[in-house]
Design a protein around this motif. Structure first.
Motif, PDB file in Angstrom:
ATOM      1  N   TRP A   1       0.709  -1.065  -0.048  1.00 25.94           N
ATOM      2  CA  TRP A   1      -0.177   0.123   0.051  1.00 25.94           C
ATOM      3  C   TRP A   1       0.773   1.306  -0.148  1.00 25.94           C
ATOM      4  CZ3 TRP A   1      -4.950   0.402  -1.347  1.00 25.94           C
ATOM      5  CH2 TRP A   1      -5.371   1.632  -0.857  1.00 25.94           C
ATOM      6  N   ASP A   2       1.891   1.403   0.918  1.00 21.41           N
ATOM      7  CA  ASP A   2       2.795   2.618   0.886  1.00 21.41           C
ATOM      8  C   ASP A   2       3.499   2.768  -0.372  1.00 21.41           C
ATOM      9  OD1 ASP A   2       1.791   2.959   3.697  1.00 21.41           O
ATOM     10  OD2 ASP A   2       3.983   2.037   4.396  1.00 21.41           O
ATOM     11  N   ARG A   3       4.061   1.630  -1.060  1.00 21.05           N
ATOM     12  CA  ARG A   3       4.542   1.913  -2.501  1.00 21.05           C
ATOM     13  C   ARG A   3       3.647   2.381  -3.423  1.00 21.05           C
ATOM     14  NH1 ARG A   3       7.528  -2.917  -5.660  1.00 21.05           N
ATOM     15  NH2 ARG A   3       8.291  -1.694  -7.421  1.00 21.05           N
ATOM     16  N   PHE A   4       2.414   1.698  -3.277  1.00 27.59           N
ATOM     17  CA  PHE A   4       1.469   2.076  -4.294  1.00 27.59           C
ATOM     18  C   PHE A   4       0.952   3.592  -4.310  1.00 27.59           C
ATOM     19  CE2 PHE A   4      -3.340   2.538  -4.251  1.00 27.59           C
ATOM     20  CZ  PHE A   4      -3.432   3.157  -5.694  1.00 27.59           C
ATOM     21  N   VAL A   5       0.905   3.842  -3.149  1.00 25.29           N
ATOM     22  CA  VAL A   5       0.239   5.319  -2.712  1.00 25.29           C
ATOM     23  C   VAL A   5       1.378   6.170  -3.324  1.00 25.29           C
ATOM     24  CG1 VAL A   5      -0.144   7.004  -0.920  1.00 25.29           C
ATOM     25  CG2 VAL A   5      -1.304   4.988  -0.904  1.00 25.29           C
ATOM     26  N   ASP A   6       2.611   5.820  -2.818  1.00 21.82           N
ATOM     27  CA  ASP A   6       3.921   6.930  -3.333  1.00 21.82           C
ATOM     28  C   ASP A   6       3.685   7.046  -5.036  1.00 21.82           C
ATOM     29  OD1 ASP A   6       4.635   7.499  -0.869  1.00 21.82           O
ATOM     30  OD2 ASP A   6       6.111   5.956  -0.554  1.00 21.82           O
ATOM     31  N   GLU A   7       3.596   5.814  -5.544  1.00 15.69           N
ATOM     32  CA  GLU A   7       3.688   5.774  -7.105  1.00 15.69           C
ATOM     33  C   GLU A   7       2.425   6.743  -7.670  1.00 15.69           C
ATOM     34  OE1 GLU A   7       5.124   5.010 -10.963  1.00 15.69           O
ATOM     35  OE2 GLU A   7       6.044   4.881  -8.816  1.00 15.69           O
TER      36      GLU A   7
ATOM     37  N   LYS B   1       0.825   9.105  -6.247  1.00 19.07           N
ATOM     38  CA  LYS B   1       0.829  10.381  -5.958  1.00 19.07           C
ATOM     39  C   LYS B   1       2.118  10.968  -6.729  1.00 19.07           C
ATOM     40  CE  LYS B   1       1.086  11.582  -1.665  1.00 19.07           C
ATOM     41  NZ  LYS B   1       1.370  11.715  -0.082  1.00 19.07           N
ATOM     42  N   THR B   2       2.868  10.262  -7.335  1.00 21.64           N
ATOM     43  CA  THR B   2       4.099  10.920  -8.041  1.00 21.64           C
ATOM     44  C   THR B   2       3.556  11.067  -9.464  1.00 21.64           C
ATOM     45  OG1 THR B   2       5.421   9.675  -6.633  1.00 21.64           O
ATOM     46  CG2 THR B   2       6.493  10.254  -9.078  1.00 21.64           C
TER      47      THR B   2
ATOM     48  N   VAL C   1      -3.854  13.133  -3.120  1.00 25.13           N
ATOM     49  CA  VAL C   1      -3.273  13.458  -1.721  1.00 25.13           C
ATOM     50  C   VAL C   1      -3.974  12.554  -0.842  1.00 25.13           C
ATOM     51  CG1 VAL C   1      -3.421  16.086  -2.858  1.00 25.13           C
ATOM     52  CG2 VAL C   1      -5.143  15.186  -1.588  1.00 25.13           C
ATOM     53  N   THR C   2      -3.029  12.780   0.156  1.00 22.70           N
ATOM     54  CA  THR C   2      -3.341  11.908   1.640  1.00 22.70           C
ATOM     55  C   THR C   2      -3.175  12.864   2.851  1.00 22.70           C
ATOM     56  OG1 THR C   2      -0.880  11.606   1.844  1.00 22.70           O
ATOM     57  CG2 THR C   2      -2.527   9.668   0.906  1.00 22.70           C
ATOM     58  N   PRO C   3      -4.346  13.713   2.804  1.00 22.04           N
ATOM     59  CA  PRO C   3      -4.468  14.896   3.922  1.00 22.04           C
ATOM     60  C   PRO C   3      -4.589  14.189   5.161  1.00 22.04           C
ATOM     61  CG  PRO C   3      -6.618  14.525   2.466  1.00 22.04           C
ATOM     62  CD  PRO C   3      -5.582  13.866   2.085  1.00 22.04           C
TER      63      PRO C   3
END
Length: 655
Positions: free
Chosen positions: A565-571, A573-574, A580-582
């Motif tokens: 999940w963390d890697r997916f969200v970073d990708e 957003k890039t 965004v993740t407010p």
């Protein structure tokens, strides 16, 4: 023993009904909104029943009757009037609250300010909910002790086991619908009890003579009905009573207006109109039970037990130790074993109808705002439900421990309310209506108010004899109610002062709350070919439902492999800065407009392969929003493909 066995049998049947409601709604959960906000589909009547039920505790009923017996109608300012007025004020604020993009207040404050404030607010709300639950457990403990001679720990065990089962199965939907059942049961119990007590009082019991109903109520002293009479000696000016009422309102209403559980009901309502009508109905139901039925019971009990109000002159508020359980003593001495069993279930319903609300609100702060936000952001829904069950038990366990240390039902409610009023009233309400509020100001107001109020409470509690007037009140009327007015004043000074001295919030944090800031967020351009096969699949797979002024969009998909999940969200957003993740990576928004409820959001599903899409556009935007939803799906698919995972739409037959 016969009374107890009847109670156990009736209680078991009742709990099985509540658990069945939880099981039913557990099968309908397809998003985090379904679990925590009942899918935002709750009607006005259900909101009204639930809002009223959350305050009609066993302890609350006993305490209100006890206060009426000793102080008369002047005591309405300590609990009843603020309760009614708070719900009416929330009805006025519905237009601002309803469309805010959050599931909990700590999450909302993180969206408005920053992540720095979420954990402190979550902890304070959890403490406040624990203290409210203390009143429920204390009241139910009195019931079990007087009816069946059981220790207080049994009250906590019954409440904890029941709530942890039906709430964690069915989420907030279970809370709403069991609240409806519990309110109807409680209202029936209260009205029947009032009839029985009046009949006993007019028939003559003990040394009292039989009188008519008109004589019963006509014999009540005139000052008993005076809403500005606080049991003061004759000759005290009425102006003092008015001043005392104002102090109570200032001390209590801010904490109740900003309390998380009524806001959750507003968010859960199907539309703004339903939320507003529901809050008004809730205030009416509270008036009906607390304002009318409890008054009738108190007048009758004063006639049956005249020694209780008479003891007020000798031992002051120490008489509450006799007044609070007076109704229970009457029931135990008067009713048949079946009647006592039914009364026990009715009061258990009252305890659980409030405790489930407080445990759910406090538990959501521990599970969603602490565990998922800071400990395991990529937790699946299945994991979150398990954590939520544990969080509910933690709230109940903490309330059980504190119930042995806090004497008095109303006292527990007041302590919780005063902490809420002094700590997060200004950061929350100021953030909604004052654009210049900053994260530094909010944190300063929160910390200063909480520390001041907790310190005042500890000082007052440790230096005051049991049930005597607070030592701080003796210094100045402004320090009454554990110094909450001073605590609020200090919080407000810190909030406004520090906000003006620091940099304004950025547009991303302001847009969901202020329309002029939302207009600065440009719509992302996207082009969709309606002939695209995937677009046709999306139309067949997408769940759409209009509820009130909003439409609810859901799309639950399973990827080809476990999603980091963390890697997916970073990708994601890039590739696409509009994502965004407010409030942390557990909730990802495609921020293409100021109305965050209408923005497509992502969350982890029941397993580590599932991704849940959701959004709530205005009803008139349904057709155009389908294309925006598809654009969001394509961007997510691209980000997943870049990390080696495929996400495809099912065929209509598979969907």
């Amino acid at each position: 023993m016969e009374n107890y066995m009847i109670f156990i049998i009736l209680m078991a049947v009742y709990l099985l009904g509540l658990i069945a409601i939880g099981v039913y709604f557990s099968k309908k959960q397809k998003s985090v909104t379904d679990f925590w906000l009942a899918g935002r589909k709750v009607s006005s009547l259900a909101i009204g029943f639930s809002a009223a039920s959350s305050w009609m505790t066993a302890g609350g009923i006993l305490a209100v009757i006890g206060l009426y017996m000793l102080l008369g109608m002047g005591s309405v300012w300590e609990f009843v009037a603020p309760n009614i007025l708070a719900l009416l004020l929330i009805a006025v604020l519905v237009g601002k609250i309803k469309h805010l993009p959050a599931i909990t207040q700590p999450e909302l404050l993180e969206q408005r300010y920053s992540s720095a404030i979420r954990a402190p607010v979550a902890i304070i709300i959890a403490i406040v909910m624990v203290l409210f639950a203390v009143a429920d457990i204390t009241g139910f403990s009195l019931v079990l002790s007087i009816f069946f001679g059981l220790d207080p720990i049994y009250a906590a065990a019954i409440v904890a086991i029941a709530i942890s089962l039906y709430v964690t199965l069915g989420g907030f939907s279970a809370v709403i619908w069991t609240d409806m059942v519990q309110f109807l049961l409680l209202a029936t119990f209260s009205i029947i009890t009032a009839v029985v007590v009046v009949n006993a009082a007019t028939s003559g019991v003990g040394d009292t003579a039989a009188i008519s109903t008109s004589e019963l109520f006509g014999s009540v002293p005139a000052d008993w009905w005076d809403v500005f009479n606080f049991g003061l000696p004759a000759g005290d000016p009425a102006i003092f009573g008015i001043f005392a009422a104002i102090v109570f309102l200032i001390a209590i209403i801010p904490g109740w207006v900003t309390e998380q559980d009524p806001w959750q009901r507003v968010w859960a309502a199907k539309d703004q109109k339903s939320a507003r009508i529901g809050m008004v109905l809730g205030s009416f139901f509270i008036f009906l039970i607390f304002g009318v039925v409890c008054t009738v019971i108190a007048v009758s009990l004063n006639h049956i037990y005249p020694e209780i109000p008479a003891s007020m002159a000798e031992i002051g508020m120490g008489a509450m130790a006799q007044a609070e359980p007076a109704l229970l003593v009457f029931i135990a001495e008067t009713l048949t074993p079946l009647g006592i069993g039914l009364a026990g279930v009715g009061l258990a319903a009252a305890a659980m109808s409030s405790a489930d609300t407080f445990a759910t609100s406090g538990g959501s702060c521990l599970s969603r705002d602490i565990y998922q936000r800071y400990i395991k952001p990529d937790a699946t829904m299945k994991e979150m439900m398990a954590v939520n069950r544990i969080s509910v038990l933690i709230i109940i366990a903490a309330a059980t421990v504190l119930s042995f240390y806090i004497q008095g039902i109303i006292e527990a409610i007041h302590i919780a309310t005063f902490i809420a009023s002094a700590s997060y009233f200004f950061p929350l309400m100021g953030g909604l209506y004052w654009k210049r509020a900053t994260k530094e100001g909010a944190l300063a107001g929160l910390v200063v108010g909480a520390l001041a109020q907790i310190s005042f409470t500890v000082i007052d509690y440790s230096s005051t004899p049991l049930l005597a007037m607070g030592s701080l009140s003796a210094i100045s009327p402004l320090l009454a109610n554990h110094g909450v007015i001073i605590g609020m004043f200090l919080s407000g000074i810190a909030f406004f002062g520090v906000s003006l001295a620091t940099q304004p919030s950025d547009t991303v944090h302001l847009a969901p709350f202020f329309n002029d800031e939302a207009e600065k967020l440009a719509e992302e351009e996207f082009t969709i070919e309606e002939s695209d096969p995937q677009y046709r699949k999306l139309i067949g797979s997408l769940e759409r439902e209009v509820t009130g002024d909003r439409a609810i969009f859901k799309l639950n998909l399973e990827a080809s492999a476990t999603v980091n999940w963390d890697r997916f969200v970073d990708e994601l957003k890039t590739l696409h800065p509009s994502w965004v993740t407010p409030t942390g990576v557990n909730s990802v928004y495609r921020l293409t407009k100021g109305d965050m409820l209408a923005c497509v959001s992502l969350s982890r599903g029941n397993t580590e392969k599932e991704i849940w899409f959701a959004s709530e556009p205005m009803a008139e935007d349904v057709e155009t929003h389908v294309k925006e939803f598809f654009s969001a799906f394509k961007q997510v698919s691209q980000a997943l493909e870049n990390i080696g995972v495929l996400l495809t739409l099912p065929t209509p037959e598979e969907a």
